[in-house]
Design a protein around this motif. Sequence first.
Motif, PDB file in Angstrom:
ATOM      1  N   GLN A  53       0.823  -1.206   0.000  1.00  0.00           N
ATOM      2  CA  GLN A  53       0.000   0.000   0.000  1.00  0.00           C
ATOM      3  C   GLN A  53       0.858   1.257   0.000  1.00  0.00           C
ATOM      4  O   GLN A  53       0.358   2.363   0.188  1.00  0.00           O
ATOM      5  CB  GLN A  53      -0.926  -0.009   1.233  1.00  0.00           C
ATOM      6  CG  GLN A  53      -1.874  -1.199   1.273  1.00  0.00           C
ATOM      7  CD  GLN A  53      -2.749  -1.210   2.515  1.00  0.00           C
ATOM      8  OE1 GLN A  53      -3.287  -0.158   2.910  1.00  0.00           O
ATOM      9  NE2 GLN A  53      -2.900  -2.370   3.134  1.00  0.00           N
ATOM     10  N   GLY A  54       2.175   1.073  -0.193  1.00  0.00           N
ATOM     11  CA  GLY A  54       3.087   2.199  -0.289  1.00  0.00           C
ATOM     12  C   GLY A  54       3.574   2.717   1.035  1.00  0.00           C
ATOM     13  O   GLY A  54       4.266   3.750   1.084  1.00  0.00           O
ATOM     14  N   VAL A  55       3.276   2.045   2.150  1.00  0.00           N
ATOM     15  CA  VAL A  55       3.736   2.467   3.476  1.00  0.00           C
ATOM     16  C   VAL A  55       4.988   1.673   3.810  1.00  0.00           C
ATOM     17  O   VAL A  55       4.934   0.448   3.954  1.00  0.00           O
ATOM     18  CB  VAL A  55       2.660   2.239   4.548  1.00  0.00           C
ATOM     19  CG1 VAL A  55       3.172   2.672   5.919  1.00  0.00           C
ATOM     20  CG2 VAL A  55       1.376   2.984   4.178  1.00  0.00           C
ATOM     21  N   MET A  56       6.116   2.349   3.933  1.00  0.00           N
ATOM     22  CA  MET A  56       7.385   1.656   4.140  1.00  0.00           C
ATOM     23  C   MET A  56       7.915   1.797   5.564  1.00  0.00           C
ATOM     24  O   MET A  56       8.845   1.111   5.954  1.00  0.00           O
ATOM     25  CB  MET A  56       8.443   2.197   3.161  1.00  0.00           C
ATOM     26  CG  MET A  56       8.005   2.119   1.697  1.00  0.00           C
ATOM     27  SD  MET A  56       7.501   0.450   1.190  1.00  0.00           S
ATOM     28  CE  MET A  56       9.052  -0.425   1.363  1.00  0.00           C
ATOM     29  N   ASP A  57       7.313   2.704   6.338  1.00  0.00           N
ATOM     30  CA  ASP A  57       7.828   2.893   7.687  1.00  0.00           C
ATOM     31  C   ASP A  57       6.700   3.355   8.605  1.00  0.00           C
ATOM     32  O   ASP A  57       5.802   4.089   8.183  1.00  0.00           O
ATOM     33  CB  ASP A  57       8.949   3.938   7.684  1.00  0.00           C
ATOM     34  CG  ASP A  57       9.679   3.995   9.022  1.00  0.00           C
ATOM     35  OD1 ASP A  57       9.703   2.945   9.723  1.00  0.00           O
ATOM     36  OD2 ASP A  57      10.200   5.059   9.373  1.00  0.00           O
ATOM     37  N   ALA A  58       6.788   2.885   9.846  1.00  0.00           N
ATOM     38  CA  ALA A  58       5.805   3.303  10.860  1.00  0.00           C
ATOM     39  C   ALA A  58       6.461   3.125  12.220  1.00  0.00           C
ATOM     40  O   ALA A  58       7.211   2.160  12.436  1.00  0.00           O
ATOM     41  CB  ALA A  58       4.529   2.471  10.760  1.00  0.00           C
ATOM     42  N   PRO A  59       6.204   4.040  13.169  1.00  0.00           N
ATOM     43  CA  PRO A  59       6.824   3.912  14.494  1.00  0.00           C
ATOM     44  C   PRO A  59       6.319   2.686  15.241  1.00  0.00           C
ATOM     45  O   PRO A  59       7.019   2.110  16.061  1.00  0.00           O
ATOM     46  CB  PRO A  59       6.411   5.210  15.204  1.00  0.00           C
ATOM     47  CG  PRO A  59       5.199   5.687  14.459  1.00  0.00           C
ATOM     48  CD  PRO A  59       5.381   5.269  13.047  1.00  0.00           C
ATOM     49  N   ASP A  60       5.094   2.260  14.963  1.00  0.00           N
ATOM     50  CA  ASP A  60       4.505   1.111  15.653  1.00  0.00           C
ATOM     51  C   ASP A  60       3.571   0.418  14.673  1.00  0.00           C
ATOM     52  O   ASP A  60       2.484   0.916  14.378  1.00  0.00           O
ATOM     53  CB  ASP A  60       3.742   1.577  16.898  1.00  0.00           C
ATOM     54  CG  ASP A  60       3.193   0.417  17.720  1.00  0.00           C
ATOM     55  OD1 ASP A  60       3.005  -0.682  17.155  1.00  0.00           O
ATOM     56  OD2 ASP A  60       2.960   0.611  18.925  1.00  0.00           O
ATOM     57  N   TRP A  61       3.999  -0.736  14.150  1.00  0.00           N
ATOM     58  CA  TRP A  61       3.236  -1.406  13.103  1.00  0.00           C
ATOM     59  C   TRP A  61       1.893  -1.919  13.618  1.00  0.00           C
ATOM     60  O   TRP A  61       0.905  -1.946  12.881  1.00  0.00           O
ATOM     61  CB  TRP A  61       4.053  -2.551  12.497  1.00  0.00           C
ATOM     62  CG  TRP A  61       5.168  -2.055  11.626  1.00  0.00           C
ATOM     63  CD1 TRP A  61       6.502  -2.083  11.880  1.00  0.00           C
ATOM     64  CD2 TRP A  61       5.007  -1.427  10.359  1.00  0.00           C
ATOM     65  NE1 TRP A  61       7.203  -1.509  10.841  1.00  0.00           N
ATOM     66  CE2 TRP A  61       6.302  -1.096   9.881  1.00  0.00           C
ATOM     67  CE3 TRP A  61       3.915  -1.089   9.563  1.00  0.00           C
ATOM     68  CZ2 TRP A  61       6.537  -0.478   8.660  1.00  0.00           C
ATOM     69  CZ3 TRP A  61       4.137  -0.469   8.342  1.00  0.00           C
ATOM     70  CH2 TRP A  61       5.428  -0.164   7.903  1.00  0.00           C
ATOM     71  N   ALA A  62       1.837  -2.324  14.867  1.00  0.00           N
ATOM     72  CA  ALA A  62       0.563  -2.787  15.407  1.00  0.00           C
ATOM     73  C   ALA A  62      -0.444  -1.629  15.460  1.00  0.00           C
ATOM     74  O   ALA A  62      -1.626  -1.799  15.120  1.00  0.00           O
ATOM     75  CB  ALA A  62       0.759  -3.376  16.796  1.00  0.00           C
ATOM     76  N   SER A  63       0.046  -0.421  15.856  1.00  0.00           N
ATOM     77  CA  SER A  63      -0.842   0.751  15.890  1.00  0.00           C
ATOM     78  C   SER A  63      -1.280   1.135  14.490  1.00  0.00           C
ATOM     79  O   SER A  63      -2.442   1.522  14.266  1.00  0.00           O
ATOM     80  CB  SER A  63      -0.126   1.927  16.559  1.00  0.00           C
ATOM     81  OG  SER A  63       0.174   1.629  17.905  1.00  0.00           O
ATOM     82  N   LYS A  71      -9.261  -2.622  13.857  1.00  0.00           N
ATOM     83  CA  LYS A  71      -9.353  -3.901  14.570  1.00  0.00           C
ATOM     84  C   LYS A  71      -7.971  -4.286  15.079  1.00  0.00           C
ATOM     85  O   LYS A  71      -6.953  -3.725  14.638  1.00  0.00           O
ATOM     86  CB  LYS A  71      -9.896  -5.001  13.663  1.00  0.00           C
ATOM     87  CG  LYS A  71      -9.032  -5.282  12.440  1.00  0.00           C
ATOM     88  CD  LYS A  71      -9.549  -6.461  11.637  1.00  0.00           C
ATOM     89  CE  LYS A  71     -10.908  -6.136  11.024  1.00  0.00           C
ATOM     90  NZ  LYS A  71     -11.373  -7.277  10.164  1.00  0.00           N
ATOM     91  N   GLU A  72      -7.934  -5.223  15.993  1.00  0.00           N
ATOM     92  CA  GLU A  72      -6.671  -5.694  16.533  1.00  0.00           C
ATOM     93  C   GLU A  72      -5.942  -6.557  15.496  1.00  0.00           C
ATOM     94  O   GLU A  72      -6.574  -7.266  14.701  1.00  0.00           O
ATOM     95  CB  GLU A  72      -6.894  -6.523  17.810  1.00  0.00           C
ATOM     96  CG  GLU A  72      -7.318  -5.713  19.023  1.00  0.00           C
ATOM     97  CD  GLU A  72      -6.211  -4.759  19.458  1.00  0.00           C
ATOM     98  OE1 GLU A  72      -5.031  -5.171  19.481  1.00  0.00           O
ATOM     99  OE2 GLU A  72      -6.534  -3.598  19.761  1.00  0.00           O
ATOM    100  N   PRO A  73      -4.607  -6.499  15.480  1.00  0.00           N
ATOM    101  CA  PRO A  73      -3.854  -7.331  14.541  1.00  0.00           C
ATOM    102  C   PRO A  73      -4.129  -8.812  14.790  1.00  0.00           C
ATOM    103  O   PRO A  73      -4.115  -9.271  15.933  1.00  0.00           O
ATOM    104  CB  PRO A  73      -2.394  -6.988  14.847  1.00  0.00           C
ATOM    105  CG  PRO A  73      -2.436  -5.660  15.522  1.00  0.00           C
ATOM    106  CD  PRO A  73      -3.724  -5.629  16.276  1.00  0.00           C
ATOM    107  N   SER A  74      -4.415  -9.538  13.736  1.00  0.00           N
ATOM    108  CA  SER A  74      -4.678 -10.978  13.821  1.00  0.00           C
ATOM    109  C   SER A  74      -3.751 -11.703  12.850  1.00  0.00           C
ATOM    110  O   SER A  74      -3.852 -11.523  11.639  1.00  0.00           O
ATOM    111  CB  SER A  74      -6.134 -11.289  13.476  1.00  0.00           C
ATOM    112  OG  SER A  74      -6.306 -12.676  13.306  1.00  0.00           O
ATOM    113  N   TYR A  75      -2.858 -12.473  13.412  1.00  0.00           N
ATOM    114  CA  TYR A  75      -1.920 -13.255  12.589  1.00  0.00           C
ATOM    115  C   TYR A  75      -2.677 -14.065  11.531  1.00  0.00           C
ATOM    116  O   TYR A  75      -2.348 -14.062  10.354  1.00  0.00           O
ATOM    117  CB  TYR A  75      -1.119 -14.159  13.514  1.00  0.00           C
ATOM    118  CG  TYR A  75      -0.442 -15.362  12.889  1.00  0.00           C
ATOM    119  CD1 TYR A  75       0.740 -15.224  12.168  1.00  0.00           C
ATOM    120  CD2 TYR A  75      -0.975 -16.637  13.050  1.00  0.00           C
ATOM    121  CE1 TYR A  75       1.363 -16.332  11.617  1.00  0.00           C
ATOM    122  CE2 TYR A  75      -0.361 -17.738  12.503  1.00  0.00           C
ATOM    123  CZ  TYR A  75       0.810 -17.587  11.780  1.00  0.00           C
ATOM    124  OH  TYR A  75       1.419 -18.674  11.234  1.00  0.00           O
ATOM    125  N   SER A  76      -3.727 -14.750  11.976  1.00  0.00           N
ATOM    126  CA  SER A  76      -4.466 -15.615  11.070  1.00  0.00           C
ATOM    127  C   SER A  76      -5.124 -14.815   9.952  1.00  0.00           C
ATOM    128  O   SER A  76      -5.060 -15.180   8.775  1.00  0.00           O
ATOM    129  CB  SER A  76      -5.537 -16.386  11.851  1.00  0.00           C
ATOM    130  OG  SER A  76      -4.948 -17.172  12.860  1.00  0.00           O
TER     131      SER A  76
END
Length: 580
Positions: A53-63, A71-76
């Motif tokens: 999606q063109g996003v290469m950096d983020a301070p907190d990937w879960a956020s 929604k909360e990150p879901s591995y599945s």
Amino acid sequence: MIELEPINSLALTLHHAPGVQALLLGSGISRAAGIPTGWEITIDLIKRLASVQGVMDAPDWASWYRDTYAKEPSYSEILDAIASTPAERRAVIHGYIEPTDDDDIRKPTKAHHAIAKLIASGAIRVVITTNFDRLLENALRDEGVEPTVIASVDGLLGATPLVHSRCTIVKVHGDYMDARIKNTEGELETYADEFDAILDRIFDEYGLVIAGWSGDWDIALRNAMLRCSSRRYPFYWASRGAPSSMGEDLIAHRMGTIIPVTDADTFFTQLLSKFEAVRSSSRVHPQTAAIAVAEARKISRDERLAPEWADLLRREVDLVSKFVRSEDYAKIVPSKETLNALISETLWRTEILRRVILVAARWGNDEAFRSIKLAISSLTFADMQQGGYTYTISMRRLAGSLCFYWALCGSIAREDYGRVHELLTMKLRTADERQVPAVRVMPFTTYQSVDWKILAGFETRHTPESDFFSAIFEKEASDVVINPDDGSMLWDDAEFIITMAFAYDRLPLVEERGTWFWAPVGRSAWRRASILLSERIQALQEETESSPVYRSGLLGGSAAAAAPSIAALSDFLAKNIHFF
């Protein structure tokens, strides 16, 4: 009441009841090998999802994921979006597990090697794992153990039964080389009926030690534990910090114990160290045994030292008697694991006893030999109450049988067939107050209801008890022989004489009472490395009346007296030993 640290309690359990605890291993076990946990894979998958999606950096990937998808990150769920088919998902996971050409990290860890050593020692026989990797299998092969691996329903259907396998690894989510691995939430909600069945059996019949597993994501596995109400063996959870709420629910349901740990490597290496310390403390020190053997060789030959010899025997017989007559012995519930533990306990408690009996039978005087017979007689425990489990009642004779075989081998090494005859025919009291010859009740195969295929590692042998105990005897035979091959021959000679004497004793009972004829046969009936039983019988038939065997009184004291039992034995073997 003495309070033990949980890890110390677990070490004692592994020693005193080997094989009763199963392991449940999660992704935390392989973390030190560079294989990421489920959460770490989740974060990396978020990065991949963001990159397209063109996003290469983020301070907190879960956020970032929460802000983007609400929604909360879901591995599945993320994996399902990135790779829509099982084969694609397997390819994604493959990259996290398989080392590259220049990668020296993804190898078995200290935890894997410690677990492998515990398995090789027989302390653990069943492992359940949610991991896809093969690090434990590789560590086991370093220890000379080839595990039975169940990673699919197909593998389950063709697997060696748990009781017959030295080690079974149940990979509930599959193997990373198989496209049918389970990853998504939907795939983790249920298992095939066949997998549920084996999990139900393990959770019912075994205790459990959990490590590296959170209990949060694996719904079907968690449900399998909740289905089981059995708490016959301990439940331990090795946890870094406090378990999650779901983990606490499982611990409460199984009345489990938490073992605080810093990491898997430290926990399992400490557990192995403690287990080996307990095992070492229970063994006879080699120097102690050597001193006892040297003492026995001296005092059993000198009539003036008869009291010292009697004291030595008494001390060692008491060591066995206290165990067999204890409440702990009476409470042993028969299972493959508990019976192997009982055999192991009896072996270390009789090591000095059987070795001093061996040397005294070989070099001792007549008074020393008379004391040996009295010691064997006392080890039948016929005076004890007969209520309880048939297996454990039968196993009371094990110490006496070991001493009987060792004394027989010592007498054969002495070439004193008079002593051999005395041992085989000496009267022993049974539980119903009868007096019967030792050859009728001392051979291992005469134990009521005992199937010796319970012996760990000997489940597929034709004569498991013969193979198992002969290996122990051959190590100790150096007390009376020089050439190691002579020890092997002594054992085969003793078993042949037992077979013949049993047949001679059995035949009149067949004729008088109409009972069936049989005789215990040892390993030489099956193995080509020895003189075969058929060859031994032929050689006996060619013996003259002046042979040491007949002159001693064995088999009626003559070829004519022995002939009917030889014929009956030959017929029995022809029907039951396929290449006799």
